[in-house]
Design a protein around this motif. Structure first.
Motif, PDB file in Angstrom:
ATOM      1  N   UNK A 107       1.057  -1.433   0.010  1.00 56.06           N
ATOM      2  CA  UNK A 107      -0.119   0.034   0.243  1.00 56.06           C
ATOM      3  C   UNK A 107       1.026   1.536  -0.077  1.00 56.06           C
ATOM      4  N   UNK A 108       0.400   2.380  -0.423  1.00 54.07           N
ATOM      5  CA  UNK A 108       1.158   3.153  -0.275  1.00 54.07           C
ATOM      6  C   UNK A 108       1.572   4.347   1.101  1.00 54.07           C
ATOM      7  N   UNK A 109       2.809   4.862   1.587  1.00 56.10           N
ATOM      8  CA  UNK A 109       2.577   5.264   3.070  1.00 56.10           C
ATOM      9  C   UNK A 109       1.945   5.597   3.609  1.00 56.10           C
ATOM     10  N   UNK A 110       0.997   6.457   3.230  1.00 60.66           N
ATOM     11  CA  UNK A 110      -0.099   7.078   3.834  1.00 60.66           C
ATOM     12  C   UNK A 110      -1.268   6.185   3.877  1.00 60.66           C
ATOM     13  N   UNK A 111      -0.966   5.062   3.992  1.00 59.82           N
ATOM     14  CA  UNK A 111      -1.756   3.999   4.514  1.00 59.82           C
ATOM     15  C   UNK A 111      -1.501   4.057   6.172  1.00 59.82           C
ATOM     16  N   UNK A 112      -3.590   3.446   6.750  1.00 63.66           N
ATOM     17  CA  UNK A 112      -3.117   3.378   7.911  1.00 63.66           C
ATOM     18  C   UNK A 112      -2.338   2.445   8.860  1.00 63.66           C
ATOM     19  N   UNK A 153       4.882  -1.873  -2.953  1.00 64.03           N
ATOM     20  CA  UNK A 153       5.718  -2.517  -4.256  1.00 64.03           C
ATOM     21  C   UNK A 153       7.162  -1.558  -4.004  1.00 64.03           C
ATOM     22  N   UNK A 154       7.874  -0.767  -3.839  1.00 67.46           N
ATOM     23  CA  UNK A 154       9.159  -0.479  -4.475  1.00 67.46           C
ATOM     24  C   UNK A 154      10.391  -1.399  -4.588  1.00 67.46           C
ATOM     25  N   UNK A 155      10.729  -1.952  -3.606  1.00 68.20           N
ATOM     26  CA  UNK A 155      11.459  -3.357  -4.029  1.00 68.20           C
ATOM     27  C   UNK A 155      11.052  -4.135  -5.404  1.00 68.20           C
ATOM     28  N   UNK A 156      10.117  -3.910  -5.989  1.00 74.67           N
ATOM     29  CA  UNK A 156      10.021  -5.185  -7.184  1.00 74.67           C
ATOM     30  C   UNK A 156       9.168  -5.494  -7.529  1.00 74.67           C
ATOM     31  N   UNK A 157       8.328  -6.588  -8.347  1.00 71.57           N
ATOM     32  CA  UNK A 157       6.853  -7.689  -7.852  1.00 71.57           C
ATOM     33  C   UNK A 157       5.276  -7.114  -7.389  1.00 71.57           C
ATOM     34  N   UNK A 158       5.511  -8.366  -7.599  1.00 65.98           N
ATOM     35  CA  UNK A 158       3.854  -8.451  -7.021  1.00 65.98           C
ATOM     36  C   UNK A 158       3.710  -7.846  -5.521  1.00 65.98           C
ATOM     37  N   UNK A 194      15.133 -12.552   2.194  1.00 64.05           N
ATOM     38  CA  UNK A 194      16.038 -11.923   2.547  1.00 64.05           C
ATOM     39  C   UNK A 194      15.956  -9.987   1.143  1.00 64.05           C
ATOM     40  N   UNK A 195      15.378 -10.559   0.226  1.00 64.81           N
ATOM     41  CA  UNK A 195      15.180  -9.248   0.456  1.00 64.81           C
ATOM     42  C   UNK A 195      14.617  -8.021   0.432  1.00 64.81           C
ATOM     43  N   UNK A 196      13.588  -8.140   1.581  1.00 61.47           N
ATOM     44  CA  UNK A 196      12.754  -7.701   2.726  1.00 61.47           C
ATOM     45  C   UNK A 196      13.573  -8.200   3.800  1.00 61.47           C
ATOM     46  N   UNK A 197      13.498  -7.407   5.289  1.00 63.38           N
ATOM     47  CA  UNK A 197      13.555  -7.905   6.050  1.00 63.38           C
ATOM     48  C   UNK A 197      12.499  -8.142   7.106  1.00 63.38           C
ATOM     49  N   UNK A 198      11.305  -7.263   6.087  1.00 64.44           N
ATOM     50  CA  UNK A 198      10.366  -7.595   7.123  1.00 64.44           C
ATOM     51  C   UNK A 198       8.958  -7.374   6.107  1.00 64.44           C
ATOM     52  N   UNK A 199       7.980  -7.322   6.432  1.00 62.32           N
ATOM     53  CA  UNK A 199       7.026  -7.390   5.076  1.00 62.32           C
ATOM     54  C   UNK A 199       6.002  -7.321   5.515  1.00 62.32           C
ATOM     55  N   UNK A 200       4.168  -6.740   5.177  1.00 67.85           N
ATOM     56  CA  UNK A 200       2.897  -7.298   5.534  1.00 67.85           C
ATOM     57  C   UNK A 200       2.417  -7.442   4.519  1.00 67.85           C
ATOM     58  N   UNK A 201       2.159  -8.432   4.831  1.00 72.26           N
ATOM     59  CA  UNK A 201       1.433  -8.675   3.693  1.00 72.26           C
ATOM     60  C   UNK A 201      -0.061 -10.553   3.223  1.00 72.26           C
ATOM     61  N   UNK A 202      -1.041 -10.324   2.087  1.00 74.44           N
ATOM     62  CA  UNK A 202      -1.879 -11.221   2.868  1.00 74.44           C
ATOM     63  C   UNK A 202      -1.632 -13.053   2.222  1.00 74.44           C
ATOM     64  N   UNK A 203      -1.421 -13.845   3.056  1.00 75.30           N
ATOM     65  CA  UNK A 203      -0.806 -14.739   2.585  1.00 75.30           C
ATOM     66  C   UNK A 203      -1.692 -15.748   1.468  1.00 75.30           C
ATOM     67  N   UNK A 204      -3.207 -15.188   1.546  1.00 81.70           N
ATOM     68  CA  UNK A 204      -3.795 -15.385   0.624  1.00 81.70           C
ATOM     69  C   UNK A 204      -3.422 -15.459  -1.078  1.00 81.70           C
TER      70      UNK A 204
END
Length: 339
Positions: free
Chosen positions: A31-36, A65-70, A81-91
């Motif tokens: 999501x955009x950086x302004x997202x809650x 998705x500034x590191x690329x990909x979907x 290890x492209x990112x150290x932490x992600x927030x995402x949906x497993x689904x």
């Protein structure tokens, strides 16, 4: 001269351990950086860790998705290890994390606070194995997805017939199809343009997404169950950390990560999603949009129509060696939706 060299080397030796204990976590999400999610949960979490560590833990955000990909690739980005932490949906990674999908089944989630606490317990009891490659920091739900449409209101079960709606997960897609709609998969960032161009009629989505993704600008009608009633579908979301990154932290920094995540982060996400949902509904109503509440009769009809989704899911996860009926029973007991 030798004395000076030894003194310099000694100073370096003493400074290296301190430097090695400083860490900057690369945090990615869709999501955009302004997202809650970033502004009200992840950034405050980083601030808390920075203060608790005396500045030794810092964060660098990579929103949208500034590191690329979907979004579907975020789970691999943090694992590799492209990112150290992600927030995402497993689904978003269809079928990869089958046990946790139980919370995305029809009419499982009524709100974010209670369902997120239930989901965390469910993960601990039934889904740890499928996330063994990660350091899991939190699980939560989006509180249930409302229906956001551009040209007409969805009035009960018949309102879904032929309607093209963006869905976020494979279980959500199957639920929409069972209700008579046509699911369309796409990342959140593409939804507003797709609605504006008439590619889709609207979107199933949490209220938290309405303003960050500018759904508020292209939809005029919104529909959902009454407060306290479970939604037709919901999205499971998670905060995952690279396991090697976590394991490499000094013990005191690990303790800070542990203390600020888990139940504490789950509660923070749940409260935020419910708070933002209530605020977004007020803002949407104030701008003149229509919000429709499904009646008890309409919800009952939707439940009957979507019953086959559970049966199909049980068979699919059974092929992967999971007891789907047991998982559903556990999820419904934890959420209180087995009544």
């Amino acid at each position: 001269m030798k004395t000076r060299c030894f003194a310099v080397l000694g100073a370096l030796a003493f400074s290296l351990p301190a430097a090695a204990q400083e860490v900057t976590l690369k945090i990615a999400h869709f999501l955009p950086s302004a997202a809650p999610t970033q502004q009200k949960v992840l950034q405050p979490w980083c601030d808390e860790m920075k203060q608790a560590s005396g500045g030794r833990i810092a964060c660098q955000f990579y929103p949208a998705m500034q590191l690329g990909g979907t979004p579907a690739q975020l789970a691999d980005q943090v694992k590799n290890g492209v990112a150290d932490v992600v927030w995402t949906g497993p689904g978003y990674s269809a079928g990869r994390f089958p046990a946790i999908e139980a919370f995305e089944l029809p009419f499982m989630v009524a709100d974010a606070t209670s369902s997120s606490k239930a989901l965390w317990k469910f993960y601990q009891q039934h889904a740890q194995a499928e996330f063994s490659a990660y350091k899991v920091l939190a699980f939560h739900t989006d509180g249930g997805q409302a229906v956001h449409t551009s040209k007409k209101s969805v009035a009960g079960l018949t309102g879904f017939t032929g309607l093209k709606l963006r869905t976020s997960t494979r279980v959500g897609a199957k639920t929409l199809a069972a209700l008579g709609g046509q699911p369309v998969a796409m990342p959140p960032a593409q939804v507003t343009e797709a609605i504006a161009k008439g590619v889709v009629d609207g979107s199933l989505g949490a209220w938290e997404l309405v303003y960050p993704t500018k759904l508020s600008e292209v939809t005029k009608f919104h529909a959902q169950p009454a407060p306290g009633v479970a939604h037709p579908t919901a999205t499971v979301l998670t905060v995952l950390m690279n396991k090697h990154k976590y394991d490499a932290l000094p013990a005191d920094l690990k303790a800070i990560v542990d203390r600020t995540t888990g139940e504490a982060m789950v509660a923070r996400f749940g409260a935020m999603f419910d708070e933002v949902a209530a605020d977004s509904r007020k803002r949407i109503a104030a701008q003149g949009n229509t919000i429709t509440t499904f009646s008890a009769t309409e919800v009952a009809a939707m439940k009957r129509a979507a019953a086959s989704v559970e049966d199909e899911w049980v068979k699919q996860v059974g092929d992967k060696g999971l007891d789907g009926r047991k998982l559903i029973s556990a999820a419904r007991e934890l959420t209180g939706t087995n009544k």
